[in-house]
Write a protein that holds these residues in place. Sequence first.
Motif, PDB file in Angstrom:
ATOM      1  N   PHE A  83       0.825  -1.208   0.000  1.00  0.00           N
ATOM      2  CA  PHE A  83       0.000   0.000   0.000  1.00  0.00           C
ATOM      3  C   PHE A  83       0.859   1.257   0.000  1.00  0.00           C
ATOM      4  O   PHE A  83       0.593   2.215  -0.739  1.00  0.00           O
ATOM      5  CB  PHE A  83      -0.922  -0.023   1.218  1.00  0.00           C
ATOM      6  N   ILE A  84       1.913   1.265   0.797  1.00  0.00           N
ATOM      7  CA  ILE A  84       2.782   2.438   0.893  1.00  0.00           C
ATOM      8  C   ILE A  84       3.489   2.711  -0.436  1.00  0.00           C
ATOM      9  O   ILE A  84       3.732   3.869  -0.794  1.00  0.00           O
ATOM     10  CB  ILE A  84       3.808   2.235   2.028  1.00  0.00           C
ATOM     11  N   SER A  85       3.774   1.656  -1.181  1.00  0.00           N
ATOM     12  CA  SER A  85       4.438   1.836  -2.476  1.00  0.00           C
ATOM     13  C   SER A  85       3.581   2.625  -3.459  1.00  0.00           C
ATOM     14  O   SER A  85       4.106   3.189  -4.429  1.00  0.00           O
ATOM     15  CB  SER A  85       4.782   0.465  -3.072  1.00  0.00           C
ATOM     16  N   SER A  86       2.283   2.664  -3.223  1.00  0.00           N
ATOM     17  CA  SER A  86       1.392   3.425  -4.104  1.00  0.00           C
ATOM     18  C   SER A  86       1.264   4.886  -3.701  1.00  0.00           C
ATOM     19  O   SER A  86       0.681   5.687  -4.451  1.00  0.00           O
ATOM     20  CB  SER A  86      -0.004   2.785  -4.107  1.00  0.00           C
ATOM     21  N   HIS A  87       1.797   5.260  -2.551  1.00  0.00           N
ATOM     22  CA  HIS A  87       1.619   6.620  -2.045  1.00  0.00           C
ATOM     23  C   HIS A  87       2.162   7.708  -2.975  1.00  0.00           C
ATOM     24  O   HIS A  87       1.521   8.749  -3.143  1.00  0.00           O
ATOM     25  CB  HIS A  87       2.258   6.748  -0.660  1.00  0.00           C
ATOM     26  N   PRO A  88       3.358   7.543  -3.574  1.00  0.00           N
ATOM     27  CA  PRO A  88       3.840   8.603  -4.475  1.00  0.00           C
ATOM     28  C   PRO A  88       2.879   8.887  -5.628  1.00  0.00           C
ATOM     29  O   PRO A  88       2.726  10.049  -6.039  1.00  0.00           O
ATOM     30  CB  PRO A  88       5.176   8.038  -4.988  1.00  0.00           C
ATOM     31  N   GLY A 110      -4.927   1.778  -7.900  1.00  0.00           N
ATOM     32  CA  GLY A 110      -6.258   1.905  -7.320  1.00  0.00           C
ATOM     33  C   GLY A 110      -6.668   0.695  -6.506  1.00  0.00           C
ATOM     34  O   GLY A 110      -7.387   0.812  -5.510  1.00  0.00           O
ATOM     35  N   SER A 111      -6.204  -0.492  -6.919  1.00  0.00           N
ATOM     36  CA  SER A 111      -6.554  -1.714  -6.195  1.00  0.00           C
ATOM     37  C   SER A 111      -5.771  -1.872  -4.900  1.00  0.00           C
ATOM     38  O   SER A 111      -6.197  -2.598  -3.997  1.00  0.00           O
ATOM     39  CB  SER A 111      -6.308  -2.939  -7.089  1.00  0.00           C
ATOM     40  N   LEU A 117      -6.551  -2.960   2.913  1.00  0.00           N
ATOM     41  CA  LEU A 117      -7.591  -2.976   3.948  1.00  0.00           C
ATOM     42  C   LEU A 117      -8.048  -4.400   4.254  1.00  0.00           C
ATOM     43  O   LEU A 117      -8.134  -4.808   5.419  1.00  0.00           O
ATOM     44  CB  LEU A 117      -8.783  -2.125   3.520  1.00  0.00           C
ATOM     45  N   TYR A 118      -8.328  -5.172   3.218  1.00  0.00           N
ATOM     46  CA  TYR A 118      -8.803  -6.539   3.421  1.00  0.00           C
ATOM     47  C   TYR A 118      -7.724  -7.418   4.035  1.00  0.00           C
ATOM     48  O   TYR A 118      -7.960  -8.106   5.041  1.00  0.00           O
ATOM     49  CB  TYR A 118      -9.261  -7.139   2.084  1.00  0.00           C
ATOM     50  N   ASN A 165     -10.791  -8.052  -5.094  1.00  0.00           N
ATOM     51  CA  ASN A 165     -10.426  -6.785  -5.727  1.00  0.00           C
ATOM     52  C   ASN A 165     -10.297  -6.865  -7.240  1.00  0.00           C
ATOM     53  O   ASN A 165      -9.901  -5.880  -7.864  1.00  0.00           O
ATOM     54  CB  ASN A 165      -9.108  -6.281  -5.124  1.00  0.00           C
ATOM     55  N   VAL A 166     -10.616  -8.020  -7.820  1.00  0.00           N
ATOM     56  CA  VAL A 166     -10.596  -8.130  -9.283  1.00  0.00           C
ATOM     57  C   VAL A 166     -11.570  -7.143  -9.932  1.00  0.00           C
ATOM     58  O   VAL A 166     -11.204  -6.433 -10.887  1.00  0.00           O
ATOM     59  CB  VAL A 166     -10.892  -9.576  -9.729  1.00  0.00           C
ATOM     60  N   PRO A 167     -12.834  -7.048  -9.471  1.00  0.00           N
ATOM     61  CA  PRO A 167     -13.753  -6.066 -10.084  1.00  0.00           C
ATOM     62  C   PRO A 167     -13.244  -4.630  -9.969  1.00  0.00           C
ATOM     63  O   PRO A 167     -13.415  -3.836 -10.910  1.00  0.00           O
ATOM     64  CB  PRO A 167     -15.057  -6.249  -9.298  1.00  0.00           C
TER      65      PRO A 167
END
Length: 334
Positions: A83-88, A110-111, A117-118, A165-167
Amino acid sequence: MFSLEPNRTMTLLVNITETPNNRCIDQKHFDWLFTYRPHYIWIIFVLGIIENLFVIFVFVLHKSRCTVTEIYLGNLAAADLIFISSHPFWAIYISKDHWPFGGIMCAAVGSSFKINLYSRNYLLMMVSIERYLALVKTMTIGRLRRPWWAKVNCGIIWMFTAGLNVPTGVFRKEIFNKKFNTTACRTDAPSQNWYVATNILMNVLGFFVPLVVTAFCTSRMIQVLRNNLMRQFKKVNTERKATRLVLSVFLVFIVCCLPYNIYIFIKTLYTLQIFPPCIVKAIRYNVYPISIYLVYSNSCINPVIYSMVGNQFRQKAREVYSRLLCKRPDRRTS
């Protein structure tokens, strides 16, 4: 329609200002909550990368095998790291009000939010179950506390999370907005019912189920820790410190995740036309940004808890980094 995802600052401001006759709330009083979010995300990114890599290195590089609890906590650190890797990407997107990274990265980044969270909530649930078996079911734990089963459980959690999270990945798209001449990364679902179903799924499976299981295990563990008769057992005393670590992580989980899930629930009621729109718009500017700050923070708070409360983790960290940093004595040749 206002999105429930953390990167839609621009869209939120647009949707509110599109109704000038609406005087439910003065947005200017709450703009500061959104103004500093990119800076906050960068701070969390730097701290989270360092802290979670530190945790993973300790568990991987230590000479002894990981315990069942450490396997779950290591996977928890990996989930936070993803998750943190997506922060930038989020920080740049929010700062520029423009998504410059393409459609594939839009779906992947986005996923990552919901994956975190899950997976985080279910990994924490498994840690609580493991501590429950260690403290409450000391005579009947059997195979359930073997490291091999912990690895299998982690694999199931990751597959379950990815499937849910596929959808989101499919409907997450890069969309050009002609009116504002900008490109957005947003969820473009086929119908409004999809948003309602996704929110209910997140509230029930993503939060309520792990919360109930974790709360039950935690309450039973607290009863054992307060039981004077149980303290005479050496095995129970050995597990006490590790259990305190789990209780601390659970408390942080409640503080960081509960406000966001309350917001998701209220937004679902609003979508179903059960909740008044003015109240929801006020919550957008109060609860929503604060809840997102808390969700971001949780990714870098857990490693601090390990270091402060986890005595065994501190001992392993000292051993690992002393071995890496200290020079080995030269061997004398005869």
